[in-house]
Design an enzyme around this catalytic site. Structure first.
Site, short mmCIF file in Angstrom:
data_model
loop_
_atom_site.label_atom_id
_atom_site.label_comp_id
_atom_site.label_asym_id
_atom_site.label_seq_id
_atom_site.Cartn_x
_atom_site.Cartn_y
_atom_site.Cartn_z
N ARG A 161 11.77 3.52 3.08
CA ARG A 161 11.17 2.64 4.19
C ARG A 161 12.47 1.92 4.55
O ARG A 161 13.02 1.56 3.74
CB ARG A 161 10.09 1.69 3.74
N LYS A 218 26.02 -4.61 -0.77
CA LYS A 218 27.38 -4.76 -0.92
C LYS A 218 28.08 -3.92 0.03
O LYS A 218 29.42 -3.98 0.27
CB LYS A 218 27.69 -3.98 -2.20
N HIS A 272 5.61 5.85 11.42
CA HIS A 272 5.20 6.01 10.03
C HIS A 272 4.33 6.84 10.07
O HIS A 272 2.87 7.05 9.73
CB HIS A 272 4.38 4.52 10.07
N ARG A 282 0.74 -1.11 -0.14
CA ARG A 282 0.11 -0.05 0.13
C ARG A 282 0.90 1.32 -0.08
O ARG A 282 0.49 2.19 -0.65
CB ARG A 282 -0.91 -0.05 1.12
N THR A 283 1.71 1.39 0.99
CA THR A 283 2.39 2.63 1.08
C THR A 283 3.27 2.86 -0.24
O THR A 283 3.45 3.84 -0.81
CB THR A 283 3.42 2.40 2.23
#
Length: 393
Positions: free
Chosen positions: A190, A169, A218, A139-140
């Site tokens: 995120r 890496k 959030h 959704r986000t």
């Protein structure tokens, strides 16, 4: 300099009430007022002398029998078209006050109109958004990308950046941000670490939006949650909210608690298994801001007196190898038909999604089930934030 004024023996006090004719004729020195006229109280009173001159040391302007005192006062936010957005990044719920929330929601309602329109918006034409997602998202990520494209912008996306970017890496987050900002105008990120969003914002010279940082916050989810509550209930003051489920690891409920504290006469109930209780920092914040809260183990009782039941899933990914603790916590609090039977008729059920078994599918058809409408509201809030961060009000 000559000005004719009809204001004699009069005092005007209030922000931005300086007469337009006078405002055009006199410019206050910028070192005396941070924002001339806009952030000042102006008082006009009679003055006996004529032919007086500007007095810089006393900050008094005598004009044809009238003297003007410019008094510095607390600046009110200006949410007018063309103004720059007050925030350079969106990192945490504490950044917002209720006046700004109201203004953002006004922009979100305009975004609803754009989304429903058949014509393509070009508000963000020429802008590029980079999405850096080190944790899974549906959704986000998709709502941010949809938001950018619906406003005419373009998207550069990295899904599962933890494994399929240079982070695998060993590249530092700071180096990644410095690189990506060279390709884009705004970064939506995120991350699995709670401090990552602040680190990214401190590094970048372009706006950064926190799309979830581990068990931290959030903020855009909290904004859409508050927007949904207002849309569904019709108010944000004088409400009772049950936060249910994984409260220790739930970044959505943490950010929501911060925003709920901006409103009056709000009561919050914490309902969770013992192992995932709400952390003390949120409780202390609510207490210091005069917000009443209560912990309970009886969801039925709490749901019967709440306007909002905000359910969350028990997050298996936060337990590491302690799956025994996860199994002990899951399934204890479930929203089902039985719970609907005790809830108020105008109450609302919310969930940040995804859900597992904490809301049964037969609840979906109840008009009080708002979680899919809630998810759609994320599009409008994120369209609003992208517009505000990139082009302003």
């Amino acid at each position: 300099m000559s000005i004719t004024s009809s204001l004699t023996s009069t005092t005007l006090c209030g922000a931005s009430v300086f007469p337009k004719a006078l405002a055009r004729s006199i410019e206050f020195p910028r070192n005396h007022l941070s924002t001339p006229f806009e952030s000042s109280k102006i008082c006009l009173t009679t003055y006996p002398k004529k032919n007086a001159t500007w007095n810089l040391t006393r900050n008094i302007v005598p004009i044809q029998g009238t003297r003007c005192h410019a008094i510095q006062v607390e600046t009110k936010e200006s949410f007018t078209p063309g103004k720059k957005f007050q925030l350079s990044d969106v990192i945490e719920g504490q950044q917002f006050d209720r006046e700004m929330l109201s203004a953002i929601f006004d922009v979100a309602r305009e975004m609803e109109k754009i989304e429903k329109s058949s014509s393509q918006s070009e508000l963000l034409k020429g802008y590029l958004m980079a999405t850096l997602f080190y944790e899974p998202s549906t959704r986000t990520r998709l709502s941010f990308e949809s938001a950018m494209k619906r406003l005419g912008g373009e998207v550069l996306t990295t899904e599962n950046a933890r494994e399929f970017s240079s982070a695998a890496k060993g590249e530092t987050l700071e180096d990644t941000i410095r690189t990506v900002e060279g390709y884009s105008d705004i970064i939506v990120m995120r991350h699995f670490e709670s401090s990552a969003a602040k680190r990214a914002a401190a590094t970048a010279n372009i706006p950064v939006i926190n799309a979830g940082d581990g068990p931290g916050e959030h903020p855009t989810q909290a904004l859409l949650d508050i927007y949904t509550i207002q849309s569904e209930i019709g108010k944000l003051d004088d409400i009772s909210v049950a936060l249910v489920g994984d409260l220790a690891n739930g970044r959505t409920v943490r950010s929501l608690a911060y925003l709920l504290a901006k409103f009056k006469d709000v009561k919050i109930y914490f309902v969770s298994p013992e192992i995932v209780k709400m952390k003390d920092d949120i409780k202390d914040y609510l207490t210091s801001n005069g917000v009443e809260w209560e912990e309970s183990s009886d969801l039925m009782e709490v749901a019967s007196k709440c306007d909002i039941v905000y359910q969350t899933r028990i997050q298996r990914e936060r337990f590491g190898e302690r799956l025994d603790l996860y199994e002990a916590a899951r399934g204890k609090y479930i929203v089902d038909k039985a719970l609907l039977g005790v809830m108020q008729k105008n109450a609302v059920i919310m969930h940040p999604l995804p859900r597992l078994d904490e809301i049964t599918p037969d609840v979906d058809t109840d008009p009080r089930a708002a979680y899919f409408r809630q998810a759609k509201n994320g599009l409008f809030i994120r369209m609003a934030l992208l517009k505000l961060l990139l082009v302003g009000w």
